[in-house]
Design an enzyme around this catalytic site. Sequence first.
Site, PDB file in Angstrom:
ATOM      1  N   ASP A  68      -0.157   6.727  -4.083  1.00 44.01           N
ATOM      2  CA  ASP A  68      -1.344   6.341  -4.835  1.00 44.01           C
ATOM      3  C   ASP A  68      -1.724   7.392  -5.876  1.00 44.01           C
ATOM      4  OD1 ASP A  68      -1.593   4.023  -3.409  1.00 44.01           O
ATOM      5  OD2 ASP A  68      -3.366   4.608  -2.290  1.00 44.01           O
TER       6      ASP A  68
ATOM      7  N   HIS B 153       0.852  -1.183   0.000  1.00 43.76           N
ATOM      8  CA  HIS B 153       0.000   0.000   0.000  1.00 43.76           C
ATOM      9  C   HIS B 153       0.890   1.236   0.000  1.00 43.76           C
ATOM     10  CE1 HIS B 153      -3.826  -2.038   0.307  1.00 43.76           C
ATOM     11  NE2 HIS B 153      -3.332  -2.815   1.255  1.00 43.76           N
TER      12      HIS B 153
END
Length: 390
Positions: A166, A139
Amino acid sequence: MNKGPLSGVKVIDLSLLLPGPLCSMYLGDMGADVIKIENPRAMDATRVMFKKANGAPSLFLMLNRNKKAITLNLKKEKSKEILFKLLENADILLEGFRPDGLSKMGLGYEDLKERFPRLIYCGIYGYGAEGKYKDFAGHDVNYLSLSGVLSQTGKSPQIPGYQLADIGGGTMTALSSILAALYAREKTGKGQKIAISMMDSSLPFLSLYGGIFSATGKNPEGGDELLSGKLPNYNVYETKEGRWVALGALEDMFFKTFLRQSGLDKHLEEFPAEEKNFSKWKEILTSFFLSKTYSDLDSLFENQDSCLTPVKTLEEVSKDPVLKERGMILDKKHPQFGEYFQFGAPFPFSATPVTYRLDPPSHGEHNSEIYNSLGYSQDEIETMKKEKVI
């Protein structure tokens, strides 16, 4: 009328959650026709996260305007026929599975490129499609960690309060790569595969320190470099009421303007703005700001050359008249969920402006419309529902 720069471009979006859906939303804002595909029984998780009291899926609404939504179970054999029909006149396929996720279903780029030679296939992956880490789960914090960015977030590593890898590494890198691939296709007539690595794409955030490291061979010290806490005139300070301000008076002329406006320039003779006096200047500035409220600092906030700004909360940002005027805060009304707010698209085209044409869709909202357009009858659509294909 849609006159965006990507008017006529068609996007098939298989991505879920944040990086991919934000990318496809921006493509839609620029005028592309986007079809969002979700599993009929495993919808995008953002549909069930952070709901308002009235059931509005606020995160989903933030990421999915300007799209039509259909359901399709890619694990069913029939789905390959359907996806191929969708790709016949598509320009872009966007996905965010593991690097070989679609290949295992016979839907990877190698399976598609001969049949659809103009297709631009973009996969947003944690670590790219090659190398040691390609199959590792991860992540945002992992991509920042391995790229070295996390080491610069403070004297001890601090998880940023936003998804830097991200969005900065995934969404924006994918978006710019897709636009470049569209341009290349105009010249060559051929599509290509883009395999985004959010780890790789985090490295450019260290460009300043990369240059310094290259010159000196010295590791930058998190939280104590010139632009990360060392400079007193490029820092954050607490105010009397417990709020914070950001002083960004990096150049000497701006720092002197700030000091004159705040009445602190009298200290310059005793403590020139040199490194040996940094700690003293931090004391002076800390004491000054702790004695002031936001209202006391209004004249400094309004001075064009003081480089002093309030550290705003998201609530304050959502009501900011300047951002609203610039089209970056949108007050919208959804036909099902009522009023909600969104961030606008930060792409200020003068001749082909972005547009907001479609509200975020419900799960499978456009099944009949899209499948009818592909030649399937209503009876066939109902049969595919019973067989759990759509």
